[in-house]
Design a protein around this motif. Structure first.
Motif, mmCIF file in Angstrom:
data_model
loop_
_atom_site.group_PDB
_atom_site.id
_atom_site.type_symbol
_atom_site.label_atom_id
_atom_site.label_comp_id
_atom_site.label_asym_id
_atom_site.label_seq_id
_atom_site.Cartn_x
_atom_site.Cartn_y
_atom_site.Cartn_z
ATOM 1 N N ALA A 1 6.787 0.586 -10.985
ATOM 2 C CA ALA A 1 7.808 0.386 -12.012
ATOM 3 C C ALA A 1 9.023 1.273 -11.764
ATOM 4 O O ALA A 1 10.169 0.825 -11.904
ATOM 5 C CB ALA A 1 7.220 0.665 -13.395
ATOM 6 N N LEU A 2 8.802 2.515 -11.408
ATOM 7 C CA LEU A 2 9.917 3.425 -11.130
ATOM 8 C C LEU A 2 10.755 2.917 -9.964
ATOM 9 O O LEU A 2 11.994 2.982 -9.993
ATOM 10 C CB LEU A 2 9.385 4.827 -10.843
ATOM 11 C CG LEU A 2 8.921 5.616 -12.067
ATOM 12 C CD1 LEU A 2 8.101 6.832 -11.635
ATOM 13 C CD2 LEU A 2 10.116 6.064 -12.912
ATOM 14 N N LYS B 1 5.142 -7.901 -17.084
ATOM 15 C CA LYS B 1 5.486 -8.787 -15.972
ATOM 16 C C LYS B 1 6.413 -8.129 -14.948
ATOM 17 O O LYS B 1 5.956 -7.474 -14.032
ATOM 18 C CB LYS B 1 6.072 -10.101 -16.502
ATOM 19 C CG LYS B 1 5.055 -10.980 -17.223
ATOM 20 C CD LYS B 1 5.577 -12.361 -17.482
ATOM 21 C CE LYS B 1 4.585 -13.227 -18.249
ATOM 22 N NZ LYS B 1 3.389 -13.610 -17.486
ATOM 23 N N ALA B 2 7.733 -8.259 -15.115
ATOM 24 C CA ALA B 2 8.691 -7.749 -14.125
ATOM 25 C C ALA B 2 8.769 -6.232 -14.101
ATOM 26 O O ALA B 2 9.391 -5.668 -13.197
ATOM 27 C CB ALA B 2 10.079 -8.323 -14.401
ATOM 28 N N LEU B 3 8.164 -5.568 -15.061
ATOM 29 C CA LEU B 3 8.251 -4.108 -15.151
ATOM 30 C C LEU B 3 7.867 -3.424 -13.844
ATOM 31 O O LEU B 3 8.494 -2.439 -13.437
ATOM 32 C CB LEU B 3 7.354 -3.617 -16.298
ATOM 33 C CG LEU B 3 7.179 -2.110 -16.479
ATOM 34 C CD1 LEU B 3 8.511 -1.419 -16.716
ATOM 35 C CD2 LEU B 3 6.217 -1.833 -17.650
ATOM 36 N N THR B 4 6.852 -3.926 -13.172
ATOM 37 C CA THR B 4 6.422 -3.320 -11.902
ATOM 38 C C THR B 4 6.898 -4.126 -10.700
ATOM 39 O O THR B 4 6.374 -3.958 -9.598
ATOM 40 C CB THR B 4 4.889 -3.194 -11.842
ATOM 41 O OG1 THR B 4 4.322 -4.517 -11.826
ATOM 42 C CG2 THR B 4 4.342 -2.405 -13.012
ATOM 43 N N GLY B 5 7.874 -5.000 -10.904
ATOM 44 C CA GLY B 5 8.315 -5.862 -9.819
ATOM 45 C C GLY B 5 7.286 -6.920 -9.468
ATOM 46 O O GLY B 5 7.385 -7.559 -8.416
ATOM 47 N N GLY B 6 6.282 -7.098 -10.338
ATOM 48 C CA GLY B 6 5.232 -8.066 -10.077
ATOM 49 C C GLY B 6 4.106 -7.531 -9.223
ATOM 50 O O GLY B 6 3.239 -8.291 -8.782
ATOM 51 N N TYR B 7 4.071 -6.226 -9.013
ATOM 52 C CA TYR B 7 3.067 -5.639 -8.128
ATOM 53 C C TYR B 7 1.739 -5.361 -8.814
ATOM 54 O O TYR B 7 0.680 -5.662 -8.276
ATOM 55 C CB TYR B 7 3.608 -4.343 -7.528
ATOM 56 C CG TYR B 7 4.318 -4.531 -6.214
ATOM 57 C CD1 TYR B 7 3.851 -3.938 -5.058
ATOM 58 C CD2 TYR B 7 5.455 -5.320 -6.130
ATOM 59 C CE1 TYR B 7 4.496 -4.109 -3.840
ATOM 60 C CE2 TYR B 7 6.110 -5.508 -4.931
ATOM 61 C CZ TYR B 7 5.625 -4.914 -3.784
ATOM 62 O OH TYR B 7 6.258 -5.104 -2.595
ATOM 63 N N ILE C 1 9.388 -0.915 -2.999
ATOM 64 C CA ILE C 1 8.233 -0.807 -3.892
ATOM 65 C C ILE C 1 6.978 -0.509 -3.083
ATOM 66 O O ILE C 1 6.138 0.312 -3.486
ATOM 67 C CB ILE C 1 8.064 -2.087 -4.732
ATOM 68 C CG1 ILE C 1 9.338 -2.396 -5.516
ATOM 69 C CG2 ILE C 1 6.886 -1.938 -5.696
ATOM 70 C CD1 ILE C 1 9.283 -3.687 -6.326
ATOM 71 N N ASN C 2 6.834 -1.156 -1.928
ATOM 72 C CA ASN C 2 5.699 -0.849 -1.045
ATOM 73 C C ASN C 2 5.615 0.639 -0.753
ATOM 74 O O ASN C 2 4.547 1.268 -0.854
ATOM 75 C CB ASN C 2 5.850 -1.597 0.285
ATOM 76 C CG ASN C 2 5.548 -3.072 0.171
ATOM 77 O OD1 ASN C 2 5.170 -3.559 -0.895
ATOM 78 N ND2 ASN C 2 5.737 -3.790 1.266
ATOM 79 N N ARG C 3 6.740 1.209 -0.387
ATOM 80 C CA ARG C 3 6.772 2.631 -0.025
ATOM 81 C C ARG C 3 6.385 3.515 -1.206
ATOM 82 O O ARG C 3 5.619 4.476 -1.057
ATOM 83 C CB ARG C 3 8.164 2.990 0.493
ATOM 84 C CG ARG C 3 8.282 4.432 1.017
ATOM 85 C CD ARG C 3 9.536 4.619 1.849
ATOM 86 N NE ARG C 3 10.744 4.260 1.103
ATOM 87 C CZ ARG C 3 11.496 3.184 1.365
ATOM 88 N NH1 ARG C 3 11.166 2.351 2.340
ATOM 89 N NH2 ARG C 3 12.588 2.929 0.657
ATOM 90 N N ALA C 4 6.899 3.185 -2.392
ATOM 91 C CA ALA C 4 6.594 3.994 -3.577
ATOM 92 C C ALA C 4 5.109 3.964 -3.910
ATOM 93 O O ALA C 4 4.507 5.004 -4.251
ATOM 94 C CB ALA C 4 7.416 3.505 -4.760
#
Length: 450
Positions: free
Chosen positions: A332-333, A284-290, A68-71
């Motif tokens: 999210a993706l 909430k969890a849709l973006t992994g919490g980011y 997720i960080n990379r995206a």
């Protein structure tokens, strides 16, 4: 380098924290977090805590997830934000395509908001507006469940039923119908979850039968009423509700903001009842919490009721400045890609089974009324009297004692009243689950000593 003490002093001079009586922090120290890694949070003095509540139920894939960080980094170099009225961008299109493909069949359109409460406002307004566009102008009210929670903006509060959040603002809120909760904590001795939920549905059906001509929609949290002390119910209730909504011409809004994306053992809780709601709210969890993001999915039939020439004034003129933010969509993706490639649902079933075994001993605790679990959500409810289920006086704040004990033993277990619950990131290990169970056991023993 900064210390805990320094950050706390600066914080208390300028901040007003959410869901907090700030005077508590005269004796209950704030915990300033410096960094996160997987299930761990670390403060400025080097103390670590297992994030057993996923930072308010959002962080499902661990802190600092490299994918997720990379995206997000890659998206940041391209486009940080653009207005979504009259413009679009690839991440929001791709995310919408994926959500339509993975959610229950028949949800074909995606509308975005900035957070969960805002998404509930979207669903409520959209349902009401649909009926107005269709000429059913008497439909102006909503039905909710007892003990429900849908957020803290005014319309979201109105369709909730947790007095702690709602009672102060009652004069500001629209009037709703409230059906008895199917919360299985209140079932009779020997009664199954399914039988109790069927019994509880009788009153909901009565409300719909008598008032459907003035009802826009029923709104529910599928399977788990999270802020309502993690109370749980059987999927049959959702099945019966879908059938009744169809019969009486009423929309069904499924608030899966907290329970979506694998929390209940399936990707979406509605799957366990084999139903498709008319509106599905995800956050909430849709973006992994980011990053904050909410998606409200609905049917093409509802979309078409707004599709007309501009001068008919049938458009849904609702907006948020950060609607469909590209950075949030990128997060999210990446989150959805991890679901696709890492077989998270199957792994969660193994973790949930381990959690169940780790909490078995609490069933025999003299001050535990119930241990309940749905997928990766588990709760232990403390009571004064196990036989009668007499609760502790809320002013005694017994759950807070568990929380304070846990912080001393590398665990963040934020209570809901006298309920200690577990809603950890999916990267947690069986050994870490065992540690949380041990800490909770010790904390409940301390909290129930008179």
């Amino acid at each position: 380098m900064s210390s805990n003490q320094e950050i706390v002093a600066r914080d208390l001079s300028v901040l007003w924290h959410p869901c907090t009586q700030m005077k508590d922090h005269e004796h209950l120290p704030l915990i300033p977090i410096r960094r996160g890694d997987g299930v761990w949070l670390e403060d400025f003095d080097g103390n670590r805590y297992i994030d057993a509540v996923s930072s308010w139920w959002v962080n499902i894939l661990g802190h600092g997830n490299p994918r997720i960080n990379r995206a997000v980094h890659e998206q940041l170099d391209k486009l940080e934000h653009v207005i979504l009225a009259g413009f679009t961008h690839e991440p929001v299109v791709a995310l919408s395509e994926q959500l339509v493909a993975m959610t229950p069949p028949g949800l074909d359109r995606v509308f975005y908001a900035d957070n969960g409460s805002s998404g509930i406002e979207v669903a409520l307004k959209m349902s009401f507006h649909y009926w107005q566009n269709m000429g059913h102008t008497r439909k102006q009210r909503f039905v909710t469940l007892g003990n429900s929670y849908h957020g803290e903006t005014l319309a979201a509060l109105a369709v909730g039923d947790v007095a702690l959040y709602k009672s102060t603002y009652k004069p500001l809120l629209m009037d709703v119908f409230t059906a008895p909760s199917p919360d299985c904590y209140h079932r009779a001795e020997g009664e199954s979850w399914e039988a109790y939920c069927r019994r509880q549905f009788v009153e909901m059906k009565k409300i719909l039968a008598e008032h459907h001509e003035e009802i826009c929609a029923v709104i529910v949290e599928p399977l788990v009423q999270c802020a309502g002390n993690m109370r749980m119910y059987h999927p049959v209730y959702l099945k019966l509700l879908r059938e009744a909504c169809d019969k009486y011409g009423v929309h069904l809004i499924a608030d899966e903001i907290a329970v979506g994306f694998g929390r209940t053992g399936t990707l979406f809780a509605c799957e366990q009842a084999g139903i498709t709601p008319d509106f599905l709210a995800l956050s909430k969890a849709l973006t992994g919490g980011y990053l904050p993001l909410c998606a409200v999915l609905t049917r093409n039939e509802i979309y078409q009721a707004f599709y007309d020439d501009y001068n008919t004034m049938r458009a849904f003129l609702h907006s948020h400045s950060f609607t469909g933010n590209p950075l949030a969509c990128a997060a999210a993706l990446a989150t959805l890609e991890i679901f696709e490639t890492d077989n998270l649902i199957e792994r969660n079933r193994e973790l949930a089974a381990h959690m169940s075994r780790a909490l078995e001993r609490f069933n025999d605790h003299p001050h535990v009324a119930e241990v309940r679990q749905t997928g990766m959500i588990a709760a232990v409810e403390m009571v004064k009297d196990k036989r009668t289920r007499e609760p502790y006086d809320w002013q005694e704040r017994r759950g807070l004692r568990v929380y304070q004990h846990a912080l001393k033993h590398q665990a963040l277990l934020r209570p809901l009243g006298n309920v200690t619950y577990f809603m950890p990131p999916y990267v947690i290990t069986p050994e870490q689950i065992d540690h949380l169970a041990d800490v909770a056991w010790e904390g409940i023993n301390l909290a129930t000593k008179d």
